[in-house]
Design an enzyme around this catalytic site. Structure first.
Site, PDB file in Angstrom:
ATOM      1  N   GLN A  25      -2.919  22.470  17.315  1.00 49.23           N
ATOM      2  CA  GLN A  25      -3.324  21.315  16.494  1.00 49.23           C
ATOM      3  C   GLN A  25      -4.500  21.686  15.584  1.00 49.23           C
ATOM      4  O   GLN A  25      -5.095  22.757  15.700  1.00 49.23           O
ATOM      5  CB  GLN A  25      -3.691  20.118  17.361  1.00 49.23           C
ATOM      6  CG  GLN A  25      -4.920  20.299  18.231  1.00 49.23           C
ATOM      7  CD  GLN A  25      -5.219  19.059  19.072  1.00 49.23           C
ATOM      8  OE1 GLN A  25      -4.315  18.368  19.520  1.00 49.23           O
ATOM      9  NE2 GLN A  25      -6.506  18.775  19.289  1.00 49.23           N
ATOM     10  N   ASP A  68      -4.309  30.903  27.498  1.00 51.02           N
ATOM     11  CA  ASP A  68      -5.694  30.433  27.624  1.00 51.02           C
ATOM     12  C   ASP A  68      -6.581  31.605  27.220  1.00 51.02           C
ATOM     13  O   ASP A  68      -6.683  32.600  27.944  1.00 51.02           O
ATOM     14  CB  ASP A  68      -5.962  30.014  29.077  1.00 51.02           C
ATOM     15  CG  ASP A  68      -7.402  29.570  29.286  1.00 51.02           C
ATOM     16  OD1 ASP A  68      -8.238  29.763  28.377  1.00 51.02           O
ATOM     17  OD2 ASP A  68      -7.689  29.033  30.370  1.00 51.02           O
ATOM     18  N   TYR A 157     -23.174  23.453  21.046  1.00 53.46           N
ATOM     19  CA  TYR A 157     -22.135  23.792  20.055  1.00 53.46           C
ATOM     20  C   TYR A 157     -22.753  24.660  18.952  1.00 53.46           C
ATOM     21  O   TYR A 157     -22.261  25.755  18.653  1.00 53.46           O
ATOM     22  CB  TYR A 157     -21.544  22.503  19.466  1.00 53.46           C
ATOM     23  CG  TYR A 157     -20.444  22.744  18.464  1.00 53.46           C
ATOM     24  CD1 TYR A 157     -19.195  23.180  18.872  1.00 53.46           C
ATOM     25  CD2 TYR A 157     -20.653  22.535  17.098  1.00 53.46           C
ATOM     26  CE1 TYR A 157     -18.171  23.399  17.954  1.00 53.46           C
ATOM     27  CE2 TYR A 157     -19.641  22.744  16.174  1.00 53.46           C
ATOM     28  CZ  TYR A 157     -18.402  23.182  16.609  1.00 53.46           C
ATOM     29  OH  TYR A 157     -17.390  23.403  15.698  1.00 53.46           O
ATOM     30  N   LYS A 161     -21.995  28.602  18.029  1.00 54.38           N
ATOM     31  CA  LYS A 161     -21.437  28.964  16.718  1.00 54.38           C
ATOM     32  C   LYS A 161     -22.392  29.923  15.984  1.00 54.38           C
ATOM     33  O   LYS A 161     -21.943  30.810  15.248  1.00 54.38           O
ATOM     34  CB  LYS A 161     -21.156  27.708  15.890  1.00 54.38           C
ATOM     35  CG  LYS A 161     -20.019  26.845  16.467  1.00 54.38           C
ATOM     36  CD  LYS A 161     -18.671  27.580  16.473  1.00 54.38           C
ATOM     37  CE  LYS A 161     -17.508  26.671  16.863  1.00 54.38           C
ATOM     38  NZ  LYS A 161     -16.210  27.339  16.806  1.00 54.38           N
ATOM     39  N   VAL A 190     -14.003  18.370   9.631  1.00 54.33           N
ATOM     40  CA  VAL A 190     -12.573  18.440   9.294  1.00 54.33           C
ATOM     41  C   VAL A 190     -11.829  17.356  10.079  1.00 54.33           C
ATOM     42  O   VAL A 190     -12.088  17.167  11.276  1.00 54.33           O
ATOM     43  CB  VAL A 190     -11.993  19.829   9.664  1.00 54.33           C
ATOM     44  CG1 VAL A 190     -10.592  19.986   9.097  1.00 54.33           C
ATOM     45  CG2 VAL A 190     -12.910  20.950   9.161  1.00 54.33           C
ATOM     46  N   PRO A 193      -7.353  16.270  15.183  1.00 51.22           N
ATOM     47  CA  PRO A 193      -7.219  15.407  16.361  1.00 51.22           C
ATOM     48  C   PRO A 193      -8.480  15.367  17.223  1.00 51.22           C
ATOM     49  O   PRO A 193      -8.835  14.309  17.745  1.00 51.22           O
ATOM     50  CB  PRO A 193      -6.046  16.044  17.115  1.00 51.22           C
ATOM     51  CG  PRO A 193      -5.219  16.660  16.046  1.00 51.22           C
ATOM     52  CD  PRO A 193      -6.203  17.181  15.033  1.00 51.22           C
ATOM     53  N   SER A 194      -9.172  16.499  17.376  1.00 50.81           N
ATOM     54  CA  SER A 194     -10.365  16.459  18.234  1.00 50.81           C
ATOM     55  C   SER A 194     -11.485  15.672  17.560  1.00 50.81           C
ATOM     56  O   SER A 194     -12.271  14.997  18.229  1.00 50.81           O
ATOM     57  CB  SER A 194     -10.825  17.867  18.617  1.00 50.81           C
ATOM     58  OG  SER A 194     -11.394  18.509  17.524  1.00 50.81           O
ATOM     59  N   ARG A 198     -13.424  12.394  19.020  1.00 52.18           N
ATOM     60  CA  ARG A 198     -14.874  12.190  19.101  1.00 52.18           C
ATOM     61  C   ARG A 198     -15.251  10.839  18.494  1.00 52.18           C
ATOM     62  O   ARG A 198     -16.107  10.130  19.007  1.00 52.18           O
ATOM     63  CB  ARG A 198     -15.616  13.327  18.381  1.00 52.18           C
ATOM     64  CG  ARG A 198     -15.569  14.650  19.123  1.00 52.18           C
ATOM     65  CD  ARG A 198     -16.534  15.673  18.549  1.00 52.18           C
ATOM     66  NE  ARG A 198     -16.133  16.213  17.267  1.00 52.18           N
ATOM     67  CZ  ARG A 198     -15.161  17.126  17.087  1.00 52.18           C
ATOM     68  NH1 ARG A 198     -14.495  17.580  18.125  1.00 52.18           N
ATOM     69  NH2 ARG A 198     -14.864  17.589  15.890  1.00 52.18           N
TER      70      ARG A 198
HETATM   71  N1  LIG Z   1     -12.811  19.713  13.318  1.00 53.13           N
HETATM   72  C1  LIG Z   1     -13.993  19.976  12.794  1.00 53.13           C
HETATM   73  O1  LIG Z   1     -14.637  19.111  12.177  1.00 53.13           O
HETATM   74  C2  LIG Z   1     -14.560  21.371  12.885  1.00 53.13           C
HETATM   75  C3  LIG Z   1     -15.703  21.674  12.144  1.00 53.13           C
HETATM   76  C4  LIG Z   1     -16.243  22.950  12.232  1.00 53.13           C
HETATM   77  C5  LIG Z   1     -15.655  23.895  13.043  1.00 53.13           C
HETATM   78  N2  LIG Z   1     -14.560  23.571  13.768  1.00 53.13           N
HETATM   79  C6  LIG Z   1     -13.992  24.591  14.637  1.00 53.13           C
HETATM   80  O2  LIG Z   1     -12.647  24.807  14.305  1.00 53.13           O
HETATM   81  C7  LIG Z   1     -11.929  25.227  15.456  1.00 53.13           C
HETATM   82  C8  LIG Z   1     -10.704  24.362  15.617  1.00 53.13           C
HETATM   83  O3  LIG Z   1     -11.115  23.021  15.719  1.00 53.13           O
HETATM   84  P1  LIG Z   1     -10.110  21.827  15.409  1.00 53.13           P
HETATM   85  O4  LIG Z   1     -10.943  20.594  15.359  1.00 53.13           O
HETATM   86  O5  LIG Z   1      -9.233  22.191  14.311  1.00 53.13           O
HETATM   87  O6  LIG Z   1      -9.183  21.879  16.681  1.00 53.13           O
HETATM   88  P2  LIG Z   1      -8.971  20.864  17.845  1.00 53.13           P
HETATM   89  O7  LIG Z   1     -10.236  20.754  18.631  1.00 53.13           O
HETATM   90  O8  LIG Z   1      -8.331  19.631  17.335  1.00 53.13           O
HETATM   91  O9  LIG Z   1      -7.917  21.683  18.690  1.00 53.13           O
HETATM   92  C9  LIG Z   1      -8.325  22.760  19.437  1.00 53.13           C
HETATM   93  C10 LIG Z   1      -7.114  23.475  19.986  1.00 53.13           C
HETATM   94  O10 LIG Z   1      -7.608  24.498  20.808  1.00 53.13           O
HETATM   95  C11 LIG Z   1      -6.843  24.552  21.986  1.00 53.13           C
HETATM   96  N3  LIG Z   1      -7.635  25.165  23.037  1.00 53.13           N
HETATM   97  C12 LIG Z   1      -8.715  24.649  23.658  1.00 53.13           C
HETATM   98  N4  LIG Z   1      -9.168  25.508  24.574  1.00 53.13           N
HETATM   99  C13 LIG Z   1      -8.352  26.590  24.527  1.00 53.13           C
HETATM  100  C14 LIG Z   1      -8.310  27.816  25.234  1.00 53.13           C
HETATM  101  N5  LIG Z   1      -9.185  28.082  26.201  1.00 53.13           N
HETATM  102  N6  LIG Z   1      -7.367  28.713  24.906  1.00 53.13           N
HETATM  103  C15 LIG Z   1      -6.454  28.441  23.959  1.00 53.13           C
HETATM  104  N7  LIG Z   1      -6.432  27.297  23.253  1.00 53.13           N
HETATM  105  C16 LIG Z   1      -7.374  26.389  23.546  1.00 53.13           C
HETATM  106  C17 LIG Z   1      -6.486  23.105  22.261  1.00 53.13           C
HETATM  107  O11 LIG Z   1      -5.375  22.964  23.111  1.00 53.13           O
HETATM  108  C18 LIG Z   1      -6.232  22.586  20.858  1.00 53.13           C
HETATM  109  O12 LIG Z   1      -4.878  22.753  20.480  1.00 53.13           O
HETATM  110  C19 LIG Z   1     -12.901  25.132  16.625  1.00 53.13           C
HETATM  111  O13 LIG Z   1     -13.439  26.397  16.885  1.00 53.13           O
HETATM  112  C20 LIG Z   1     -13.968  24.196  16.100  1.00 53.13           C
HETATM  113  O14 LIG Z   1     -15.220  24.413  16.718  1.00 53.13           O
HETATM  114  C21 LIG Z   1     -13.988  22.337  13.713  1.00 53.13           C
END
Ligand SMILES: NC(=O)c1ccc[n+]([C@@H]2O[C@H](COP(=O)([O-])OP(=O)(O)OC[C@H]3O[C@@H](n4cnc5c(N)ncnc54)[C@H](O)[C@@H]3O)[C@@H](O)[C@H]2O)c1
Length: 255
Positions: A25, A68, A157, A161, A190, A193-194, A198
């Protein structure tokens, strides 16, 4: 002069073997789809098998595997089965909410494990295959919330990062002479779904949503596909001269 003509390439990732983590996702999913559309052979991994199946149904050329990325044994087994890899796109991450005082030892360890150890494990096990080919490319999804910007209630977090930003520079300099590139993507907020999760967990989700948007200089959030576009550039030969960089994509959040 460029070594090869990449100026009008249609399939920007033609025949590249790319492993995408957290592909079920959000950013990982959008990136896996974009990579496949650009001609890459994508192996998409995640812990969520059901959503990996949805991804496969959307694009049959994408191979999927449950993995995982924090499990040493599973990562070792998975990586030993990988024949050829050109690019690792690592997006696994977890957002803990709170200050240092909200982060007990278990929460601290969890974020280190998911956000940093996963990147270490995947890279540790795949880099030797890239070194053998004298060519490889690693793209790590970090965040603007890091050493770049202090964000309220993102203590562990942002800490993890920031560590990933150091990780990327360390890999880049250690292996620059080996044909390996390593770069980070630092998104702002972004709509994934997560992120929705939140927002919905807040006491007042409507207010939380509008607060998130209000802090964006452009007045909107990023879409996962916009991060996937930057990822495509970094994964492609168009960025052959780019390594060790922290690529902010935050709609001006950190201005
Ligand atoms: N969404 C944001 O606003 C945002 C902003 C900055 C950075 N990020 C970073 O982008 C990345 C993706 O975030 P997102 O919001 O697109 O994704 P998300 O949080 O919606 O999805 C995360 C995915 O990671 C998988 N996952 C979790 N733990 C895992 C593990 N141990 N092994 C394999 N898969 C695992 C989950 O099943 C899920 O499909 C993350 O590193 C996040 O920190 C996101």
């Amino acid at each position: 002069m460029l070594k090869k003509d990449i100026s009008f390439r249609h399939m920007r990732l033609d025949k590249k073997n790319i492993i995408v983590t957290a592909a079920a996702q959000g950013i990982g999913r959008a990136t896996a789809l974009k990579f496949a559309n650009e001609g890459a052979k994508v192996l998409a991994t995640d812990i969520n098998e059901d959503k990996l199946n949805d991804l496969k149904n959307e694009n049959k050329s994408i191979q999927t595997m449950k993995l995982d990325s924090t499990n040493k044994k599973d990562v070792e087994t998975f990586c030993s089965s990988v024949d050829k890899i050109d690019v690792l796109f690592h997006a696994v991450g977890f957002v803990h909410h709170g200050t240092i005082l909200d982060c007990d030892e278990d929460e601290f360890a969890r974020s280190i494990n998911v956000n940093i150890f996963s990147a270490y494990l995947m890279t540790y096990n795949l880099l030797p295959k890239m070194l053998k080919e004298k060519k490889g490319n690693i793209v790590i999804v970090s965040s603007a919330a890091s050493n770049v910007k202090g964000v309220p209630n993102r203590f562990i977090y942002g800490t993890t990062k920031a560590a990933l930003n150091g990780f990327v520079k360390a890999i880049a300099i250690d292996h620059i002479k080996d044909g390996i590139r390593c770069n980070a993507i630092l998104p702002g907020t972004v709509e994934t779904p997560s992120w929705e999760g939140r927002v919905n967990m807040a006491d007042d989700p409507v207010k939380a949503r509008s607060d998130f948007i209000a802090r964006q200089a452009m007045g909107r959030l990023a879409q996962p596909e916009e991060i996937a576009s930057l990822a495509t550039y970094l994964a492609s030969d168009e960025s052959d001269f780019v390594t060790g960089t922290l690529n902010l994509i935050d709609g001006g959040w950190t201005l």
